[in-house]
Motif scaffolding. Sequence first.
Motif, short mmCIF file in Angstrom:
data_model
loop_
_atom_site.label_atom_id
_atom_site.label_comp_id
_atom_site.label_asym_id
_atom_site.label_seq_id
_atom_site.Cartn_x
_atom_site.Cartn_y
_atom_site.Cartn_z
N VAL A 256 0.75 -1.10 0.02
CA VAL A 256 -0.15 0.07 -0.07
C VAL A 256 1.02 1.12 -0.16
CG1 VAL A 256 -1.77 1.43 1.18
CG2 VAL A 256 -1.89 -1.15 1.29
N TRP B 290 -7.50 -5.89 0.23
CA TRP B 290 -6.46 -4.94 0.10
C TRP B 290 -6.85 -3.66 0.41
CZ3 TRP B 290 -5.28 -0.86 -2.86
CH2 TRP B 290 -4.03 -0.36 -2.86
N LEU C 178 -5.86 -0.28 2.84
CA LEU C 178 -5.63 0.86 2.44
C LEU C 178 -6.47 2.14 3.21
CD1 LEU C 178 -4.47 2.68 0.08
CD2 LEU C 178 -6.61 2.68 -0.95
#
Length: 283
Positions: A39, A228, A232
Amino acid sequence: MPAAVPDTPATSDRTAAVPVPARDAPFEEHVAWARSVPVVGLDLAPVEGRVVEDPLPWDYAALARELVASGRGPVLDLGTGGGELLSTLAPFPAGSAATEGRPSNLPVARRRLEPLGVDVRPVESDDDEQLLPFFDGQFAVVLDRHEEFDPDEVLRVLEPGGVFLTEQADSRDGVRLSTALGAPLPWDPDSVTLGAAVEVLRDAGFVVDVAREHEGLRRFRDLSSALWYLRLVAWQVPDLASLSPEAVARYEAPLRALHLHLAAGHEFVDEAPRFLVVARKPF
């Protein structure tokens, strides 16, 4: 409610070596992919095409670019992330700056923005108020895409006649995904609205020229992209932000249920409402 994540230019080269698992790949492969892909800043490139939001009826970048190029004077960008969007608006007036509150984003933003003449500063806080490390009347334009703001501080750093442009996420953003995972909401879903933003800006002394809202949706197409994305937006489900084995085990039942839904070819649809405000400081 913490800021939602803006769309940013794709820079997917660094993730090319990490194959994306098929939608119906084993649960463990999706978790491994989401853990392994970095990230960086607010770059959504790793999940491009797999986390998709409805297009907005306005073009924030074009509005911001027009203000930067207007000749009004120095520009301040609040919550610049890794500088992904701001860097596309160059060249900048002398004295322009940006703030960022996430320590991991600061070196990314500085590498990207300082060669363009933008001074990147960490934000300071005191008693839960966001204090901006700048002089009174220092900027002609303040930009803010999805960053929480203190209207009194924005008014203070703007010169008379200065313009504040902000696009914000309504606090209903992300509620469906958090609820599906059985995660408590770390914010009040009715706390950030267009009406509330207009009210606090007017109370601070701004004249509000534009106020628009958009009832958008966000679609997740596989489990790895959803996991994912939660890394973030680490504030949405803080327990899952690290994707540690303990965190995944804690949420394993709803995560596996979500994986079965997505692996069968369905999408998970969440709310992604937005609003836009343009306000100015009176002379």
